[in-house]
Enzyme design. Sequence first.
Site, PDB file in Angstrom:
ATOM      1  N   GLU A 144     -12.526  21.688 -37.889  1.00  0.00           N
ATOM      2  CA  GLU A 144     -11.098  21.422 -37.709  1.00  0.00           C
ATOM      3  C   GLU A 144     -10.295  22.244 -38.710  1.00  0.00           C
ATOM      4  O   GLU A 144     -10.674  22.371 -39.865  1.00  0.00           O
ATOM      5  CB  GLU A 144     -10.836  19.922 -37.899  1.00  0.00           C
ATOM      6  CG  GLU A 144      -9.395  19.519 -37.698  1.00  0.00           C
ATOM      7  CD  GLU A 144      -8.815  20.074 -36.401  1.00  0.00           C
ATOM      8  OE1 GLU A 144      -9.353  19.782 -35.322  1.00  0.00           O
ATOM      9  OE2 GLU A 144      -7.820  20.820 -36.472  1.00  0.00           O
ATOM     10  N   CYS A 179      -9.967  19.537 -49.141  1.00  0.00           N
ATOM     11  CA  CYS A 179     -10.725  20.606 -48.469  1.00  0.00           C
ATOM     12  C   CYS A 179     -11.015  21.816 -49.350  1.00  0.00           C
ATOM     13  O   CYS A 179     -12.177  22.112 -49.627  1.00  0.00           O
ATOM     14  CB  CYS A 179      -9.980  21.045 -47.211  1.00  0.00           C
ATOM     15  SG  CYS A 179     -10.029  19.787 -45.933  1.00  0.00           S
ATOM     16  N   VAL A 218      -8.354  13.641 -40.331  1.00  0.00           N
ATOM     17  CA  VAL A 218      -8.801  14.444 -39.188  1.00  0.00           C
ATOM     18  C   VAL A 218      -9.037  13.568 -37.961  1.00  0.00           C
ATOM     19  O   VAL A 218      -8.571  13.858 -36.856  1.00  0.00           O
ATOM     20  CB  VAL A 218     -10.078  15.231 -39.555  1.00  0.00           C
ATOM     21  CG1 VAL A 218     -10.756  15.805 -38.319  1.00  0.00           C
ATOM     22  CG2 VAL A 218      -9.730  16.346 -40.519  1.00  0.00           C
ATOM     23  N   THR A 277     -16.474  18.912 -41.935  1.00  0.00           N
ATOM     24  CA  THR A 277     -16.902  20.199 -42.496  1.00  0.00           C
ATOM     25  C   THR A 277     -18.275  20.005 -43.134  1.00  0.00           C
ATOM     26  O   THR A 277     -18.422  19.204 -44.062  1.00  0.00           O
ATOM     27  CB  THR A 277     -15.884  20.661 -43.556  1.00  0.00           C
ATOM     28  OG1 THR A 277     -14.590  20.709 -42.943  1.00  0.00           O
ATOM     29  CG2 THR A 277     -16.244  22.029 -44.110  1.00  0.00           C
ATOM     30  N   GLU A 286      -2.791  19.069 -43.354  1.00  0.00           N
ATOM     31  CA  GLU A 286      -2.068  17.827 -43.574  1.00  0.00           C
ATOM     32  C   GLU A 286      -0.588  18.151 -43.727  1.00  0.00           C
ATOM     33  O   GLU A 286      -0.225  19.157 -44.325  1.00  0.00           O
ATOM     34  CB  GLU A 286      -2.600  17.105 -44.816  1.00  0.00           C
ATOM     35  CG  GLU A 286      -3.982  16.523 -44.567  1.00  0.00           C
ATOM     36  CD  GLU A 286      -4.586  15.877 -45.815  1.00  0.00           C
ATOM     37  OE1 GLU A 286      -3.844  15.434 -46.693  1.00  0.00           O
ATOM     38  OE2 GLU A 286      -5.824  15.827 -45.884  1.00  0.00           O
ATOM     39  N   LYS A 288     -15.627  27.748 -40.839  1.00  0.00           N
ATOM     40  CA  LYS A 288     -14.777  26.801 -41.571  1.00  0.00           C
ATOM     41  C   LYS A 288     -14.805  27.090 -43.073  1.00  0.00           C
ATOM     42  O   LYS A 288     -13.761  27.176 -43.729  1.00  0.00           O
ATOM     43  CB  LYS A 288     -15.256  25.368 -41.295  1.00  0.00           C
ATOM     44  CG  LYS A 288     -14.510  24.297 -42.040  1.00  0.00           C
ATOM     45  CD  LYS A 288     -13.048  24.225 -41.640  1.00  0.00           C
ATOM     46  CE  LYS A 288     -12.272  23.323 -42.583  1.00  0.00           C
ATOM     47  NZ  LYS A 288     -10.847  23.336 -42.308  1.00  0.00           N
ATOM     48  N   LEU A 303      -6.705  21.826 -38.943  1.00  0.00           N
ATOM     49  CA  LEU A 303      -5.356  21.278 -39.111  1.00  0.00           C
ATOM     50  C   LEU A 303      -4.972  21.237 -40.584  1.00  0.00           C
ATOM     51  O   LEU A 303      -5.828  21.181 -41.473  1.00  0.00           O
ATOM     52  CB  LEU A 303      -5.238  19.886 -38.492  1.00  0.00           C
ATOM     53  CG  LEU A 303      -6.128  18.749 -39.022  1.00  0.00           C
ATOM     54  CD1 LEU A 303      -5.664  18.201 -40.352  1.00  0.00           C
ATOM     55  CD2 LEU A 303      -6.200  17.637 -38.006  1.00  0.00           C
TER      56      LEU A 303
HETATM   57  N1  LIG Z   1      -8.069  16.376 -44.428  1.00  0.00           N
HETATM   58  C1  LIG Z   1      -7.949  17.601 -43.923  1.00  0.00           C
HETATM   59  O1  LIG Z   1      -6.895  18.224 -43.981  1.00  0.00           O
HETATM   60  C2  LIG Z   1      -9.125  18.248 -43.231  1.00  0.00           C
HETATM   61  C3  LIG Z   1      -8.905  19.404 -42.464  1.00  0.00           C
HETATM   62  C4  LIG Z   1     -10.000  19.993 -41.835  1.00  0.00           C
HETATM   63  C5  LIG Z   1     -11.268  19.458 -41.984  1.00  0.00           C
HETATM   64  N2  LIG Z   1     -11.447  18.355 -42.748  1.00  0.00           N
HETATM   65  C6  LIG Z   1     -12.798  17.793 -42.840  1.00  0.00           C
HETATM   66  O2  LIG Z   1     -12.852  16.671 -41.975  1.00  0.00           O
HETATM   67  C7  LIG Z   1     -13.684  15.648 -42.530  1.00  0.00           C
HETATM   68  C8  LIG Z   1     -12.904  14.364 -42.674  1.00  0.00           C
HETATM   69  O3  LIG Z   1     -11.867  14.576 -43.609  1.00  0.00           O
HETATM   70  P1  LIG Z   1     -10.666  13.528 -43.766  1.00  0.00           P
HETATM   71  O4  LIG Z   1      -9.719  14.137 -44.742  1.00  0.00           O
HETATM   72  O5  LIG Z   1     -10.169  13.140 -42.434  1.00  0.00           O
HETATM   73  O6  LIG Z   1     -11.455  12.312 -44.433  1.00  0.00           O
HETATM   74  P2  LIG Z   1     -10.899  10.863 -44.764  1.00  0.00           P
HETATM   75  O7  LIG Z   1     -11.509  10.476 -46.042  1.00  0.00           O
HETATM   76  O8  LIG Z   1      -9.410  10.839 -44.641  1.00  0.00           O
HETATM   77  O9  LIG Z   1     -11.475   9.945 -43.601  1.00  0.00           O
HETATM   78  C9  LIG Z   1     -12.813   9.642 -43.464  1.00  0.00           C
HETATM   79  C10 LIG Z   1     -12.925   8.313 -42.749  1.00  0.00           C
HETATM   80  O10 LIG Z   1     -14.308   8.087 -42.464  1.00  0.00           O
HETATM   81  C11 LIG Z   1     -14.584   6.713 -42.654  1.00  0.00           C
HETATM   82  N3  LIG Z   1     -16.035   6.538 -42.817  1.00  0.00           N
HETATM   83  C12 LIG Z   1     -16.791   6.822 -43.896  1.00  0.00           C
HETATM   84  N4  LIG Z   1     -18.086   6.538 -43.649  1.00  0.00           N
HETATM   85  C13 LIG Z   1     -18.148   6.075 -42.378  1.00  0.00           C
HETATM   86  C14 LIG Z   1     -19.208   5.638 -41.539  1.00  0.00           C
HETATM   87  N5  LIG Z   1     -20.456   5.631 -41.963  1.00  0.00           N
HETATM   88  N6  LIG Z   1     -18.898   5.239 -40.286  1.00  0.00           N
HETATM   89  C15 LIG Z   1     -17.628   5.243 -39.852  1.00  0.00           C
HETATM   90  N7  LIG Z   1     -16.577   5.663 -40.610  1.00  0.00           N
HETATM   91  C16 LIG Z   1     -16.841   6.078 -41.848  1.00  0.00           C
HETATM   92  C17 LIG Z   1     -13.753   6.340 -43.867  1.00  0.00           C
HETATM   93  O11 LIG Z   1     -13.557   4.941 -43.959  1.00  0.00           O
HETATM   94  C18 LIG Z   1     -12.451   7.104 -43.574  1.00  0.00           C
HETATM   95  O12 LIG Z   1     -11.551   6.338 -42.820  1.00  0.00           O
HETATM   96  C19 LIG Z   1     -14.203  16.214 -43.854  1.00  0.00           C
HETATM   97  O13 LIG Z   1     -15.434  16.824 -43.646  1.00  0.00           O
HETATM   98  C20 LIG Z   1     -13.158  17.260 -44.203  1.00  0.00           C
HETATM   99  O14 LIG Z   1     -13.692  18.282 -45.004  1.00  0.00           O
HETATM  100  C21 LIG Z   1     -10.402  17.725 -43.361  1.00  0.00           C
END
Ligand SMILES: NC(=O)c1ccc[n+]([C@@H]2O[C@H](COP(=O)([O-])OP(=O)(O)OC[C@H]3O[C@@H](n4cnc5c(N)ncnc54)[C@H](O)[C@@H]3O)[C@@H](O)[C@H]2O)c1
Length: 480
Positions: free
Chosen positions: A156, A269, A11, A127, A160, A213, A158
């Site tokens: 969000e 998710c 995200v 989320t 993947e 969400k 989006l």
């Molecule tokens: N992946 C999806 O398709 C999607 C879609 C919509 C919403 N979301 C939501 O968005 C959020 C993120 O999901 P994601 O899939 O991008 O996660 P992800 O695991 O791909 O990325 C999370 C990032 O956060 C970093 N991180 C962890 N702790 C940290 C800290 N204390 N300080 C700085 N960075 C830190 C990690 O190193 C990692 O790079 C979640 O809540 C998820 O539910 C995800």
Amino acid sequence: MRIAVVGAGYVGLVTGACFASSGRDVVFVDVDEGRLEKIRRGESPIYEPGLSEMLRRNLDAGRVSATSDATRAYREADAIFLCVGTPTGADGDAELGAVFACADQIAEALRERDAGAAPPLVVVKSTVPVGTTHAIGRRLSERSGGAAFRLANNPEFLREGSAIGDFLRPDRVIVGVEDEDAGALLRDLYEPFTRHGGAGVMALDIRSSEMVKYASNAMLATKISFINEIAGLCEAYGADVEAVRRGMCADERIGPHFLFPGLGYGGSCFPKDVRACLEMGRRAGVATELLAGVDAVNRRQRARFAERVAARFEREGGLAGRRLAVWGVSFKPNTDDIREAPAVDIIRALAERGAGVTYFDPEAEANARGALGDVADAAPDPYLAAVGADALLLCTEWDEFTSPDFDRLRRAMARPIIFDGRNVMSREHALAAGFELYSVGRPDAARASVEVRTRAVAPPVARQGIGAGAELGRRPKKNG
Ligand SMILES: NC(=O)c1ccc[n+]([C@@H]2O[C@H](COP(=O)([O-])OP(=O)(O)OC[C@H]3O[C@@H](n4cnc5c(N)ncnc54)[C@H](O)[C@@H]3O)[C@@H](O)[C@H]2O)c1
């Protein structure tokens, strides 16, 4: 406007790259120095179509940077987007440790900001369970000594695999805001993406925004479990779920979207968000039986697939010593994400029964190696994965798997047996090439399903033995 994006994951990276493309200065903050280093080189740490190119373009234009110095990045930012992970915790609830760790660092930076600087906008994009954004706001106030900031929730949506297009052309942008300035800032930030159509920026109260969400993901997960449950009935009674789907989706009230039977949902998710809804319900004493069923159907779907494979080999001595090829490990096509991927559970279940599994995935091999270790081997090519295999299992519908060279595949494999877990292969072509083809919710065994239709009391096809499909494989339809 300078934007700090915290969490350079699926995200955060897409959010930051798209804001940078619209001319904003973006700094990525992450605890993973390896990820930051890749961004600085103009490489995406994850596979997402178009993302590396977008990052490199904006890096070259000087609009993207990456730092582990969170306090400095927050001190200088006009807007801070929290995009860290919120995985399922021990009790089924969302694990909010990363979100609150970031909040504490932001509070520290707020204390150090120039007195004359405009208060930054802190946007919770991760989320989070309803009430979390307010809890973050309280924590920021307490730990910054009452420093000024604006607060918003901005879930969000989006997907993947098509994340950049989804972000640049959103159906809608949901923002939870409780002051007009925060709403105006977010409208301004999203204006380049909403001017092309869609419902635009929809400003709600913060709690409703958080809930949108969860409600959206729970609805989508429900559709998948619904059609998979119907697929189970179709299998047992000899109906074809693909025909059933077309028939029911022609009803305008139902519509054609997101009703594809298969191995169920996975990813980072849907499973965790459904579980978080269950936990929110449990805590509040609100019954959530429907969503409990959605979760149960989804767990069962992947187990049933592994059981069907095992059942096929039961009368031939079982799976021990068999070679199985698996095509696709990522939870969906066009991503390298294997979090909660059905294929991972299926591979483990079959390996536990003694099968030797070789898998191929176009992008997720590195992640799969990490998750599966010695449980299975990776192959560099789909046909090499199939060499000597007693059966091929299609677990992720990557385009390249949908129309394989069946003759080549047959020559490579020891036995012409395919389990299509996503119903994407052409039945006619597979059968014409002499394969036994098993799919989800379809009558694999023509004779058995005819028997079912003509009997007064229909025994489920599955109990008659899936192996009847072999007959069909040897006698392809004339028009096939
Ligand atoms: N992946 C999806 O398709 C999607 C879609 C919509 C919403 N979301 C939501 O968005 C959020 C993120 O999901 P994601 O899939 O991008 O996660 P992800 O695991 O791909 O990325 C999370 C990032 O956060 C970093 N991180 C962890 N702790 C940290 C800290 N204390 N300080 C700085 N960075 C830190 C990690 O190193 C990692 O790079 C979640 O809540 C998820 O539910 C995800």
